[in-house]
Design a protein around this motif. Structure first.
Motif, mmCIF file in Angstrom:
data_model
loop_
_atom_site.group_PDB
_atom_site.id
_atom_site.type_symbol
_atom_site.label_atom_id
_atom_site.label_comp_id
_atom_site.label_asym_id
_atom_site.label_seq_id
_atom_site.Cartn_x
_atom_site.Cartn_y
_atom_site.Cartn_z
ATOM 1 N N ASP A 1 0.828 -1.210 0.000
ATOM 2 C CA ASP A 1 0.000 0.000 0.000
ATOM 3 C C ASP A 1 0.865 1.264 0.000
ATOM 4 O O ASP A 1 0.558 2.240 -0.683
ATOM 5 C CB ASP A 1 -0.949 0.019 1.199
ATOM 6 N N ILE A 2 1.939 1.244 0.769
ATOM 7 C CA ILE A 2 2.867 2.377 0.816
ATOM 8 C C ILE A 2 3.549 2.533 -0.538
ATOM 9 O O ILE A 2 3.666 3.640 -1.071
ATOM 10 C CB ILE A 2 3.922 2.194 1.929
ATOM 11 N N ASP B 1 1.105 4.104 -3.004
ATOM 12 C CA ASP B 1 0.949 5.542 -2.774
ATOM 13 C C ASP B 1 2.131 6.321 -3.344
ATOM 14 O O ASP B 1 1.957 7.341 -4.019
ATOM 15 C CB ASP B 1 0.821 5.849 -1.282
ATOM 16 N N LEU B 2 3.336 5.836 -3.063
ATOM 17 C CA LEU B 2 4.535 6.513 -3.575
ATOM 18 C C LEU B 2 4.578 6.489 -5.098
ATOM 19 O O LEU B 2 4.965 7.477 -5.733
ATOM 20 C CB LEU B 2 5.798 5.870 -3.007
ATOM 21 N N VAL C 1 2.050 6.353 -7.240
ATOM 22 C CA VAL C 1 1.050 7.276 -7.791
ATOM 23 C C VAL C 1 1.552 8.713 -7.647
ATOM 24 O O VAL C 1 1.463 9.515 -8.591
ATOM 25 C CB VAL C 1 -0.324 7.091 -7.120
ATOM 26 N N ALA C 2 2.087 9.048 -6.484
ATOM 27 C CA ALA C 2 2.628 10.397 -6.278
ATOM 28 C C ALA C 2 3.761 10.683 -7.267
ATOM 29 O O ALA C 2 3.844 11.770 -7.844
ATOM 30 C CB ALA C 2 3.110 10.563 -4.840
ATOM 31 N N LEU D 1 -2.889 15.695 -5.035
ATOM 32 C CA LEU D 1 -2.815 14.254 -4.825
ATOM 33 C C LEU D 1 -1.464 13.843 -4.239
ATOM 34 O O LEU D 1 -1.401 13.028 -3.319
ATOM 35 C CB LEU D 1 -3.071 13.523 -6.148
ATOM 36 N N GLU E 1 -1.537 14.609 -0.627
ATOM 37 C CA GLU E 1 -2.384 13.698 0.138
ATOM 38 C C GLU E 1 -1.755 12.315 0.308
ATOM 39 O O GLU E 1 -1.984 11.646 1.309
ATOM 40 C CB GLU E 1 -3.758 13.569 -0.523
ATOM 41 N N LEU E 2 -0.964 11.880 -0.661
ATOM 42 C CA LEU E 2 -0.376 10.539 -0.620
ATOM 43 C C LEU E 2 0.953 10.474 0.114
ATOM 44 O O LEU E 2 1.465 9.392 0.378
ATOM 45 C CB LEU E 2 -0.183 10.007 -2.050
ATOM 46 N N SER E 3 1.519 11.616 0.444
ATOM 47 C CA SER E 3 2.822 11.634 1.106
ATOM 48 C C SER E 3 2.684 12.197 2.516
ATOM 49 O O SER E 3 1.664 12.767 2.875
ATOM 50 C CB SER E 3 3.825 12.445 0.278
ATOM 51 N N ASP E 4 3.729 12.019 3.310
ATOM 52 C CA ASP E 4 3.725 12.546 4.672
ATOM 53 C C ASP E 4 4.230 13.979 4.727
ATOM 54 O O ASP E 4 3.885 14.722 5.634
ATOM 55 C CB ASP E 4 4.597 11.663 5.580
ATOM 56 N N LYS F 1 7.693 9.787 2.521
ATOM 57 C CA LYS F 1 6.699 8.967 3.193
ATOM 58 C C LYS F 1 7.422 8.000 4.122
ATOM 59 O O LYS F 1 8.449 7.426 3.754
ATOM 60 C CB LYS F 1 5.873 8.194 2.166
#
Length: 132
Positions: A20-21, A24-25, A27-28, A95, A98-101, A119
């Motif tokens: 999942d992580i 997210d990375l 897509v970002a 986006l 939203e997907l990163s820290d 992240k």
């Protein structure tokens, strides 16, 4: 764009990062690369892969990714905000945020823009690089 994403996903899978992580990375990263291609100023460069550069590295349990381009840079309002406003344009930047820290948009005067984001990684039980 797809090469950078495939390399990132393969590296994250090999290292044992939670899928999942990794997703997210990836897509970002795709959004940051798409932004660089669209706005990065590679106008007279025929190959879009030359219009931007991607750097990714691990620092303990954190992955940092930077995408740099040679375009005109971000508008001052984008650079001033940590989270970009959600408008017709800039949804990709939103986006990424939203997907990163942590995300940072900055300009290199006369040399383009930089999107950097990181992240905190979560590891699978069988991870090779698991940080305790």
């Amino acid at each position: 764009m797809s090469l950078a994403r495939r390399l990132l996903l393969g590296t994250m899978e090999t290292a044992g990062v939670d899928p999942d992580i990794s997703f997210d990375l990836s897509v970002a990263l795709s959004e940051a690369c798409a932004n660089a291609v669209e706005h990065g100023g590679g106008g007279d460069i025929p190959d879009e892969t030359e219009a931007y550069h991607v750097t990714a590295y691990l620092d303990g349990d954190c992955c940092r990714i930077e995408v740099t381009d040679s375009g005109p840079g971000f508008p001052p309002a984008t650079v001033a905000r940590r989270r970009p406003a959600l408008a017709e344009h800039g949804r990709g930047l939103h986006l990424i945020a939203e997907l990163s820290d942590h995300v940072r948009f900055r300009n290199r005067p006369g040399r383009g823009a930089v999107v950097s984001f990181d992240k905190i990684l979560k590891w699978r039980d069988d991870a090779l690089l698991k940080v305790s």
